[in-house]
Scaffold this motif. Sequence first.
Motif, PDB file in Angstrom:
ATOM      1  N   LEU A 129       0.917  -1.118   0.080  1.00  0.00           N
ATOM      2  CA  LEU A 129      -0.024   0.062  -0.037  1.00  0.00           C
ATOM      3  C   LEU A 129       0.776   1.230   0.115  1.00  0.00           C
ATOM      4  N   GLY A 164      -8.042  -5.358   4.008  1.00  0.00           N
ATOM      5  CA  GLY A 164      -8.688  -6.038   2.779  1.00  0.00           C
ATOM      6  C   GLY A 164     -10.231  -6.690   3.147  1.00  0.00           C
ATOM      7  N   GLY A 165     -11.024  -6.691   2.136  1.00  0.00           N
ATOM      8  CA  GLY A 165     -12.203  -7.469   2.375  1.00  0.00           C
ATOM      9  C   GLY A 165     -12.546  -8.705   1.840  1.00  0.00           C
ATOM     10  N   GLY A 166     -11.535  -9.346   1.281  1.00  0.00           N
ATOM     11  CA  GLY A 166     -11.832 -10.478   0.272  1.00  0.00           C
ATOM     12  C   GLY A 166     -11.707 -11.760   1.162  1.00  0.00           C
ATOM     13  N   ASP A 167     -11.757 -12.738   0.326  1.00  0.00           N
ATOM     14  CA  ASP A 167     -11.613 -14.267   1.121  1.00  0.00           C
ATOM     15  C   ASP A 167     -10.165 -14.290   1.720  1.00  0.00           C
ATOM     16  N   SER A 168      -8.909 -13.628   1.132  1.00  0.00           N
ATOM     17  CA  SER A 168      -7.811 -13.785   2.009  1.00  0.00           C
ATOM     18  C   SER A 168      -7.798 -13.019   3.208  1.00  0.00           C
ATOM     19  N   GLU A 171      -9.695 -15.251   5.608  1.00  0.00           N
ATOM     20  CA  GLU A 171      -9.138 -16.317   6.122  1.00  0.00           C
ATOM     21  C   GLU A 171      -7.901 -15.822   7.167  1.00  0.00           C
ATOM     22  N   ARG A 188     -12.106  -1.173   3.212  1.00  0.00           N
ATOM     23  CA  ARG A 188     -12.264   0.360   2.668  1.00  0.00           C
ATOM     24  C   ARG A 188     -13.682   0.805   2.252  1.00  0.00           C
ATOM     25  N   ARG A 189     -14.469  -0.239   1.877  1.00  0.00           N
ATOM     26  CA  ARG A 189     -15.852   0.190   1.333  1.00  0.00           C
ATOM     27  C   ARG A 189     -16.875  -0.136   2.600  1.00  0.00           C
ATOM     28  N   ARG A 193     -15.759  -8.073   0.290  1.00  0.00           N
ATOM     29  CA  ARG A 193     -15.757  -8.568  -1.230  1.00  0.00           C
ATOM     30  C   ARG A 193     -15.860 -10.261  -0.899  1.00  0.00           C
ATOM     31  N   ALA A 253      -3.911  -8.011   2.875  1.00  0.00           N
ATOM     32  CA  ALA A 253      -4.580  -9.182   2.213  1.00  0.00           C
ATOM     33  C   ALA A 253      -5.339  -8.246   1.184  1.00  0.00           C
ATOM     34  N   VAL A 254      -4.741  -7.294   0.375  1.00  0.00           N
ATOM     35  CA  VAL A 254      -5.271  -6.808  -0.618  1.00  0.00           C
ATOM     36  C   VAL A 254      -4.970  -7.009  -2.000  1.00  0.00           C
ATOM     37  N   LYS A 298      -3.723 -18.999  -6.778  1.00  0.00           N
ATOM     38  CA  LYS A 298      -4.360 -17.913  -5.895  1.00  0.00           C
ATOM     39  C   LYS A 298      -4.657 -18.068  -4.638  1.00  0.00           C
ATOM     40  N   ARG A 299      -4.905 -19.644  -4.211  1.00  0.00           N
ATOM     41  CA  ARG A 299      -5.382 -19.957  -2.804  1.00  0.00           C
ATOM     42  C   ARG A 299      -4.598 -20.479  -1.898  1.00  0.00           C
ATOM     43  N   ARG A 301      -0.559 -20.419  -2.185  1.00  0.00           N
ATOM     44  CA  ARG A 301       0.373 -19.523  -2.215  1.00  0.00           C
ATOM     45  C   ARG A 301       1.741 -19.912  -1.090  1.00  0.00           C
TER      46      ARG A 301
HETATM   47  P1  NDP Z   1      -9.515  -9.788  -3.836  1.00  0.00           P
HETATM   48  O1  NDP Z   1      -9.035  -8.996  -4.972  1.00  0.00           O
HETATM   49  O2  NDP Z   1     -10.622 -10.930  -3.745  1.00  0.00           O
HETATM   50  O3  NDP Z   1      -9.712  -8.782  -2.439  1.00  0.00           O
HETATM   51  C1  NDP Z   1      -9.103  -7.904  -2.226  1.00  0.00           C
HETATM   52  C2  NDP Z   1      -9.339  -6.986  -1.135  1.00  0.00           C
HETATM   53  O4  NDP Z   1      -8.580  -5.998  -0.946  1.00  0.00           O
HETATM   54  C3  NDP Z   1     -10.679  -6.177  -1.471  1.00  0.00           C
HETATM   55  O5  NDP Z   1     -11.745  -6.097  -0.436  1.00  0.00           O
HETATM   56  C4  NDP Z   1     -10.119  -4.765  -1.715  1.00  0.00           C
HETATM   57  O6  NDP Z   1     -11.274  -3.927  -1.681  1.00  0.00           O
HETATM   58  C5  NDP Z   1      -9.180  -4.753  -1.000  1.00  0.00           C
HETATM   59  N1  NDP Z   1      -8.269  -3.720  -1.359  1.00  0.00           N
HETATM   60  C6  NDP Z   1      -7.508  -3.693  -2.552  1.00  0.00           C
HETATM   61  N2  NDP Z   1      -6.498  -2.881  -2.686  1.00  0.00           N
HETATM   62  C7  NDP Z   1      -6.969  -2.126  -1.565  1.00  0.00           C
HETATM   63  C8  NDP Z   1      -6.401  -0.897  -0.909  1.00  0.00           C
HETATM   64  N3  NDP Z   1      -5.339  -0.355  -1.631  1.00  0.00           N
HETATM   65  N4  NDP Z   1      -6.716  -0.462   0.316  1.00  0.00           N
HETATM   66  C9  NDP Z   1      -7.657  -1.008   1.040  1.00  0.00           C
HETATM   67  N5  NDP Z   1      -8.124  -2.262   0.501  1.00  0.00           N
HETATM   68  C10 NDP Z   1      -7.765  -2.665  -0.675  1.00  0.00           C
HETATM   69  O7  NDP Z   1      -8.240 -10.666  -3.386  1.00  0.00           O
HETATM   70  P2  NDP Z   1      -7.924 -12.134  -2.355  1.00  0.00           P
HETATM   71  O8  NDP Z   1      -6.743 -11.986  -2.339  1.00  0.00           O
HETATM   72  O9  NDP Z   1      -8.607 -11.945  -1.036  1.00  0.00           O
HETATM   73  O10 NDP Z   1      -8.664 -13.275  -3.260  1.00  0.00           O
HETATM   74  C11 NDP Z   1      -8.250 -13.543  -4.530  1.00  0.00           C
HETATM   75  C12 NDP Z   1      -8.868 -14.454  -5.000  1.00  0.00           C
HETATM   76  O11 NDP Z   1      -8.720 -15.577  -4.375  1.00  0.00           O
HETATM   77  C13 NDP Z   1     -10.196 -14.561  -4.973  1.00  0.00           C
HETATM   78  O12 NDP Z   1     -11.066 -15.086  -6.157  1.00  0.00           O
HETATM   79  C14 NDP Z   1     -10.831 -15.261  -3.798  1.00  0.00           C
HETATM   80  O13 NDP Z   1     -12.053 -15.675  -3.713  1.00  0.00           O
HETATM   81  C15 NDP Z   1      -9.718 -16.364  -3.875  1.00  0.00           C
HETATM   82  N6  NDP Z   1      -9.613 -16.953  -2.571  1.00  0.00           N
HETATM   83  C16 NDP Z   1     -10.139 -17.894  -2.110  1.00  0.00           C
HETATM   84  C17 NDP Z   1     -10.087 -18.449  -0.938  1.00  0.00           C
HETATM   85  C18 NDP Z   1     -10.956 -19.562  -0.438  1.00  0.00           C
HETATM   86  O14 NDP Z   1     -11.796 -19.934  -1.059  1.00  0.00           O
HETATM   87  N7  NDP Z   1     -10.648 -20.105   0.715  1.00  0.00           N
HETATM   88  C19 NDP Z   1      -9.121 -17.943  -0.018  1.00  0.00           C
HETATM   89  C20 NDP Z   1      -8.189 -16.884  -0.403  1.00  0.00           C
HETATM   90  C21 NDP Z   1      -8.713 -16.277  -1.767  1.00  0.00           C
HETATM   91  P3  NDP Z   1     -12.476  -3.674  -2.718  1.00  0.00           P
HETATM   92  O15 NDP Z   1     -13.625  -4.962  -2.268  1.00  0.00           O
HETATM   93  O16 NDP Z   1     -12.959  -2.373  -2.109  1.00  0.00           O
HETATM   94  O17 NDP Z   1     -11.990  -3.830  -3.984  1.00  0.00           O
END
Ligand code: NDP
Length: 351
Positions: A129, A164-168, A171, A188-189, A193, A253-254, A298-299, A301
């Motif tokens: 970041l 971060g707000g994704g699966d990573s 987890e 951030r939102r 995600r 975890a972004v 991507k899972r 790593r």
């Molecule tokens: P993602 O791209 O899914 O999520 C990234 C997150 O980081 C989002 O919430 C995003 O916000 C946030 N983000 C990005 N840039 C910034 C920033 N500058 N500042 C603050 N927040 C930020 O990445 P993941 O690594 O989580 O996942 C990648 C892929 O791997 C996905 O398809 C996921 O489903 C998969 N995965 C699956 C797992 C499982 O099934 N157990 C485990 C891990 C990953 P915003 O939403 O606002 O864009």
Amino acid sequence: MVHSKVVIIGSGPAAHTAAIYLSRAELKPVLYEGMLANGTAAGGQLTTTTDIENFPGFPDGIGGGELMEQMRKQSIRFGTEVITETISRVDLSQRPFKLWTEWNDGPDNEPARTADAVIIATGANARRLNLPGEETYWQNGISACAVCDGAVPIFRNKPLYVIGGGDSAAEEAMFLAKYGSTVTVLVRRDKLRASKAMANRLLSHPKVNVRFNTVAVEVLGEQKPMGLMTHLRVKNTVTGEEETVDANGLFYAVGHDPATALVKGSVDLDEDGYILTKPGTSYTSLEGVFACGDVQDKRYRQAITSAGSGCMAALDAEKFIAEHESPEEPAPVTETEKSNTATEYKSNPLL
Ligand code: NDP
Ligand code: FAD
């Protein structure tokens, strides 16, 4: 221009495991380890970290750089030619495949090498970041891998943060909850995600707090050399209000960026840019091109999963080369043939 049966691009655990298998199979692999490719030293991501405690065989842990040095030595010991150059361009449109390095690339230049098979093991890079304080406290409180670093003593019973707000992020936060006193996820939102199932687990976790509409703006900590981070400055994106919170760990975890610019347009990638492989194999969409390690994962790593997939790529490439060997050139007895029967191969429904 030099021809090789198989070229490996990359220098992490996936590349070197592939090299060890292919060199033991007497295929004389050539491995381009890169010259600061994508800003990372030859040896890959593990050269950027300290102790590795989850790679089997090292009960007392081993330095990331040292582990990669040992893998490199093992590749060379069995006859891998390691070249410290970055592959800058490939032409995979027909066999033999053509490869150019940064040093010989030019519109009229002949390729540096041609190859019957290519293994892509170029890895991925965790996104950063570039916050104020990030450089100072990187690996001194800040990490991009909770599974790798979460168990170290500096995080035990301490307030930890995940961005971060994704699966990573989900987890990582739940993993860190085993060690920290609390884990706060900064999103951030106003929504996650992450998949619904993961989001529900995260939101109901007793030790995890999710703060929406919140970003980190600065990392603060001890001033002495190698001092640790102690605080984080965060900002509410709706109100603009800032506060400083106690934080002894910060996990990014972004997202990751897979190093696939080289093969974009040549092999199929998924929507996030990772190389797509046929499940259970290292086969890409292009015959003779194989992928292993983080560039196609991507899972998980992890170093060990990368190494495992490097073994798969070597065995897949070895089989491919044996099947495409010209008739006048007798095929050597392959490593696979020594240990597996053809029946075992056919019995695998994935092949
Ligand atoms: P993602 O791209 O899914 O999520 C990234 C997150 O980081 C989002 O919430 C995003 O916000 C946030 N983000 C990005 N840039 C910034 C920033 N500058 N500042 C603050 N927040 C930020 O990445 P993941 O690594 O989580 O996942 C990648 C892929 O791997 C996905 O398809 C996921 O489903 C998969 N995965 C699956 C797992 C499982 O099934 N157990 C485990 C891990 C990953 P915003 O939403 O606002 O864009
Ligand atoms: P990478 O390690 O990503 O290496 C690929 C390398 O190939 C690149 O870095 C570059 O040097 C080279 N390259 C790229 N493009 C080219 C090109 N065009 N030409 C030539 N060379 C090229 N995992 C664990 O299991 N345990 C841990 O404790 C652990 N700690 C980690 C700590 C940190 C800080 C990080 C960032 C990661 C950590 N990991 C850990 C994850 C682990 O490092 C990765 O999963 C693993 O290194 C991926 O290996 P890889 O072979 O796919 O490639």
